[in-house]
Motif scaffolding. Structure first.
Motif, PDB file in Angstrom:
ATOM      1  N   GLY A 179     -20.308  21.516 -34.086  1.00  0.00           N
ATOM      2  CA  GLY A 179     -21.604  21.348 -34.737  1.00  0.00           C
ATOM      3  C   GLY A 179     -21.780  19.954 -35.120  1.00  0.00           C
ATOM      4  N   PRO A 180     -22.640  19.518 -36.256  1.00  0.00           N
ATOM      5  CA  PRO A 180     -22.766  18.360 -36.796  1.00  0.00           C
ATOM      6  C   PRO A 180     -21.508  17.706 -37.319  1.00  0.00           C
ATOM      7  N   ALA A 181     -21.551  16.686 -36.899  1.00  0.00           N
ATOM      8  CA  ALA A 181     -19.963  15.803 -37.469  1.00  0.00           C
ATOM      9  C   ALA A 181     -20.132  14.497 -37.956  1.00  0.00           C
ATOM     10  N   LEU A 182     -19.347  14.328 -39.089  1.00  0.00           N
ATOM     11  CA  LEU A 182     -19.085  12.861 -39.705  1.00  0.00           C
ATOM     12  C   LEU A 182     -17.986  12.383 -38.841  1.00  0.00           C
ATOM     13  N   ILE A 183     -18.127  11.110 -38.109  1.00  0.00           N
ATOM     14  CA  ILE A 183     -17.087  10.669 -37.299  1.00  0.00           C
ATOM     15  C   ILE A 183     -16.943   9.048 -38.023  1.00  0.00           C
ATOM     16  N   VAL A 184     -15.462   9.208 -38.226  1.00  0.00           N
ATOM     17  CA  VAL A 184     -15.098   7.647 -38.894  1.00  0.00           C
ATOM     18  C   VAL A 184     -13.946   7.287 -37.864  1.00  0.00           C
ATOM     19  N   ARG A 185     -14.452   5.811 -37.261  1.00  0.00           N
ATOM     20  CA  ARG A 185     -13.500   5.491 -36.297  1.00  0.00           C
ATOM     21  C   ARG A 185     -12.954   4.130 -36.858  1.00  0.00           C
ATOM     22  N   TYR A 186     -11.642   4.068 -37.080  1.00  0.00           N
ATOM     23  CA  TYR A 186     -10.971   2.953 -37.551  1.00  0.00           C
ATOM     24  C   TYR A 186     -10.285   2.031 -36.451  1.00  0.00           C
ATOM     25  N   ASP A 187     -10.708   0.770 -36.297  1.00  0.00           N
ATOM     26  CA  ASP A 187     -10.067  -0.058 -35.306  1.00  0.00           C
ATOM     27  C   ASP A 187      -9.154  -1.122 -35.851  1.00  0.00           C
ATOM     28  N   ARG A 188      -8.620  -0.988 -37.141  1.00  0.00           N
ATOM     29  CA  ARG A 188      -7.823  -1.974 -37.833  1.00  0.00           C
ATOM     30  C   ARG A 188      -7.044  -1.394 -38.944  1.00  0.00           C
ATOM     31  N   VAL A 189      -5.874  -1.592 -39.059  1.00  0.00           N
ATOM     32  CA  VAL A 189      -5.053  -1.184 -40.164  1.00  0.00           C
ATOM     33  C   VAL A 189      -4.020  -2.271 -40.748  1.00  0.00           C
ATOM     34  N   LYS A 190      -3.931  -2.043 -41.991  1.00  0.00           N
ATOM     35  CA  LYS A 190      -3.009  -3.043 -42.776  1.00  0.00           C
ATOM     36  C   LYS A 190      -1.997  -2.175 -43.641  1.00  0.00           C
ATOM     37  N   LEU A 191      -0.797  -2.331 -43.263  1.00  0.00           N
ATOM     38  CA  LEU A 191       0.348  -1.620 -43.956  1.00  0.00           C
ATOM     39  C   LEU A 191       0.743  -2.428 -44.976  1.00  0.00           C
ATOM     40  N   PRO A 192       0.973  -1.864 -46.244  1.00  0.00           N
ATOM     41  CA  PRO A 192       1.610  -2.740 -47.450  1.00  0.00           C
ATOM     42  C   PRO A 192       2.467  -3.851 -46.851  1.00  0.00           C
ATOM     43  N   GLY A 193       2.289  -5.207 -47.246  1.00  0.00           N
ATOM     44  CA  GLY A 193       3.098  -6.119 -47.198  1.00  0.00           C
ATOM     45  C   GLY A 193       3.340  -6.666 -45.543  1.00  0.00           C
ATOM     46  N   GLN A 194       2.386  -6.113 -44.707  1.00  0.00           N
ATOM     47  CA  GLN A 194       2.389  -6.289 -43.245  1.00  0.00           C
ATOM     48  C   GLN A 194       1.236  -6.886 -42.736  1.00  0.00           C
ATOM     49  N   ASP A 195       1.158  -7.824 -41.448  1.00  0.00           N
ATOM     50  CA  ASP A 195      -0.120  -8.132 -40.879  1.00  0.00           C
ATOM     51  C   ASP A 195      -1.033  -7.035 -40.549  1.00  0.00           C
ATOM     52  N   GLU A 196      -2.252  -7.510 -40.197  1.00  0.00           N
ATOM     53  CA  GLU A 196      -3.419  -6.356 -39.896  1.00  0.00           C
ATOM     54  C   GLU A 196      -3.156  -6.284 -38.185  1.00  0.00           C
ATOM     55  N   TYR A 197      -3.383  -5.042 -37.956  1.00  0.00           N
ATOM     56  CA  TYR A 197      -3.195  -4.793 -36.400  1.00  0.00           C
ATOM     57  C   TYR A 197      -4.405  -4.043 -35.984  1.00  0.00           C
ATOM     58  N   PRO A 198      -4.812  -4.106 -34.602  1.00  0.00           N
ATOM     59  CA  PRO A 198      -5.942  -3.457 -33.980  1.00  0.00           C
ATOM     60  C   PRO A 198      -5.085  -2.021 -33.799  1.00  0.00           C
ATOM     61  N   ILE A 199      -6.163  -1.014 -34.035  1.00  0.00           N
ATOM     62  CA  ILE A 199      -5.709   0.626 -33.816  1.00  0.00           C
ATOM     63  C   ILE A 199      -6.813   1.285 -33.133  1.00  0.00           C
ATOM     64  N   CYS A 200      -6.518   2.575 -32.550  1.00  0.00           N
ATOM     65  CA  CYS A 200      -7.633   3.431 -32.459  1.00  0.00           C
ATOM     66  C   CYS A 200      -7.231   4.530 -33.203  1.00  0.00           C
TER      67      CYS A 200
END
Length: 602
Positions: free
Chosen positions: A551-572
């Motif tokens: 049915g109708p959906a809310l889709i959230v697509r994340y393409d970057r992540v940053k863990l505490p104290g780490q660099d930012e990385y591309p993700i799926c």
């Protein structure tokens, strides 16, 4: 044929704006430089032409252009400053005027380096990513619809006559939307061939089409030293043969950039960059390269002066000598295995294209194109004069923003007169008869209601997310640095600016910043995505089934992540929640959810 500018002498008035000079004409409007109270604006007056495919929707199209512009506030996109009615009864828009060059003129006069061209296109891709996030598609990107301001070198996307947005009314009665054939993606012509017997079939313009047009612009600047000249050129959207790599035509083009342009112009839209933000990142990465080959002019300045050597590959050869030069270029070592096998086919196609172009026929017989089929001689433009080959000339102002337009945008039309419904009997000589009074009033009332809603901050709905690959480097980063596995599921608050454990509103296409909250007890998640991990992405709305949501959906697509104290990385990483409601471009759903690690966008 393209209509000529109306004879409005300098000093004439358009709703109080004193005309200084004509600036040009596009498919749906005449443009003049106007002055009022010491302010100069580009005054764009709506016109109707039978050849434009406008189908008596002159006012509706102008209102749609205004609606799209009111939804945008970006330094590299044109900005409206007012609107009203001209004495002719036609609507007009007042837009910021800029003294600048078209992209083609800029390339010829400034002799930019590879790095400078990448800088301009990086900004254009960023502006398009912002625009697409608002649910708006330009649909007529080309060299003459981008200006480079003389004072600071900033690019500006102009002319939204063909633009559309989510839920906008379709104004063109044809298989393809209005646009310029040379910049159309090949899938548009494929659609026409497959649906030629279906009178009501309409092509659904996508972000992938916009990306292809960017690729055509980039390919032309990299391979053609004199892009302003009117002459037959090799078709970059031929369904039978992909265009030659830029480096094969111009050895000054770095191999990595040539490869990127090939990807952008891929016949399969799924092989192009995932979206314009991904394209912006790839352009930024290349611009940051330290190699000296990025700091030389793309073309020798001598070749960019009239009378210099004519570029070989983009131009259709018309003499034996030019044909030999074209074949010689095709025989260069780069990618020789792929291209030598097709030299004979290429030459045959090029010659056929020359005859076809010179005969004046258009591919696919597309309806709605507003460019003239027959080349016109270039106007004689002094170096100090503003460009006259573009429909309008404008400058944006104000900071970039991805938030819905608020009161500041609502105040923008203060310079123009109040928008009034023209009298039904008002008509210009040569214009098509108006629709019946009731239908005209209904269209204008509905359009003005939408403009009013947008002016007080109602956001537009986002374009449907498409099936594309993950950001570059995402699979390796998730596997090597993050130690995530496909199918891993992590719980998070979808946007840390929203209330936790509640149904909240998300702007469709808006940026979201998810966070792993306190209270997570799953050992696997705590090991690889601990509390405080931040996810960066966008929200979307889908009215049909996608993934596990029926049915109708809310889709959230994340393409970057940053863990505490780490660099930012591309993700799926994708979260799929049930959409509780959808209204005015916003989708309502739970602020908490469990997302999944994927190897491509679902």
């Amino acid at each position: 044929m393209s209509a000529t500018l109306p004879r409005i002498p300098p000093g004439s008035l358009i709703d109080g704006w004193q005309v200084s000079k004509p600036l040009g004409d596009g498919g749906f409007a005449f443009v003049f430089l106007g002055e009022k109270n010491g302010r100069h604006r580009a005054i764009k007056v709506a016109q109707h032409r039978e050849s434009s495919g406008d189908l008596k929707q002159t006012h509706a199209r102008t209102l749609r252009e205004l609606t799209a512009l009111l939804m945008l506030d970006h330094p590299n996109i044109v900005r409206p400053q007012g609107y009203g009615l001209a004495e002719s009864g036609n609507l007009y828009l007042a837009l910021d005027y800029v003294d600048g060059w078209t992209l083609a003129e800029w390339a010829e006069r400034k002799h930019p380096t590879v790095r400078e061209i990448l800088g301009v296109f990086e900004k254009l891709a960023g502006a398009l990513a912002y625009m697409h996030g608002r649910g708006i598609l330009h649909r007529d990107l080309k060299l003459s619809n981008v200006l480079v301001r003389k004072s600071d070198g900033e690019p500006v996307i102009i002319d939204f006559s063909c633009a559309t947005y989510t839920l906008a009314e379709d104004l063109t009665d044809g298989g393809l939307p209005p646009g310029t054939d040379r910049y159309r993606a090949p899938e548009q012509f494929k659609f026409l061939r497959e649906h030629k017997d279906k009178h009501r079939a309409r092509y659904a313009f996508q972000v992938a089409d916009e990306i292809f047009a960017v690729g055509v612009m980039l390919h032309e600047l990299l391979t053609d030293p004199r892009p302003t000249e009117f002459r037959p050129r090799f078709d970059l959207n031929s369904p039978a043969l992909p265009p030659p790599p830029p480096r094969l035509t111009n050895a000054r083009v770095p191999a990595e950039l040539s490869d990127l342009v090939e990807n952008i112009l891929a016949r399969d839209p799924k092989k192009r960059p995932v979206d314009t933000e991904a394209l912006r990142r790839e352009l930024a990465d290349l611009r940051a390269e330290r190699s000296a080959e990025y700091d030389v002019p793309v073309h020798p300045p001598a070749e960019q002066r009239h009378g210099g050597p004519t570029p070989a590959a983009p131009v259709v050869p018309s003499t034996p000598q030019s044909l030999k030069r074209h074949v010689a270029l095709m025989e260069r070592p780069l990618r020789a295995g792929r291209w030598l096998a097709g030299v004979v086919c290429i030459v045959a196609l090029v010659m056929a294209t020359a005859l076809w172009r010179l005969s004046g026929s258009a591919p696919g017989g597309s309806a709605g194109s507003h460019d003239a089929a027959t080349p016109r001689p270039p106007p004689d433009i002094p170096h100090s004069a503003p460009p006259r080959t573009t429909p309008l000339a404008m400058t944006p102002a104000g900071p970039s923003s991805v938030t819905p337009p608020g009161p500041a945008i609502a105040a923008a039309p203060k310079e123009g007169s109040a928008l009034k419904t023209p009298a039904p009997e008002a008509s210009l000589p040569g214009r098509a008869p108006r629709s019946p009074k009731k239908s005209v009033a209904a269209v204008e009332c509905a359009s003005l209601s939408l403009v009013a809603a947008l002016a007080v901050g109602c956001p537009g709905a986002q374009i449907r997310p498409e099936r594309f690959t993950c950001p570059a480097g995402a699979e390796e980063a998730m596997r090597e640095q993050l130690h995530w596995k496909e199918g891993d599921s992590f719980s998070l608050q979808l946007d840390d600016r929203q209330a936790a454990f509640a149904n909240v509103w998300f702007t469709a296409g808006g940026e979201v910043v998810g966070v792993v909250p306190k209270g997570i007890t799953d050992d696997r998640q705590l090991a690889v995505a601990p509390v405080g991990t931040r996810f960066y992405g966008k929200a979307y709305y889908l009215s049909d089934k996608m993934g596990r949501v029926d049915g109708p959906a809310l889709i959230v697509r994340y393409d970057r992540v940053k863990l505490p104290g780490q660099d930012e990385y591309p993700i799926c990483f994708v979260v799929e929640n049930e959409a509780v409601a959808f209204k005015d471009g916003r989708v309502k759903g739970s602020s908490r959810g469990a997302g999944t690690v994927v190897d491509r966008w679902p």
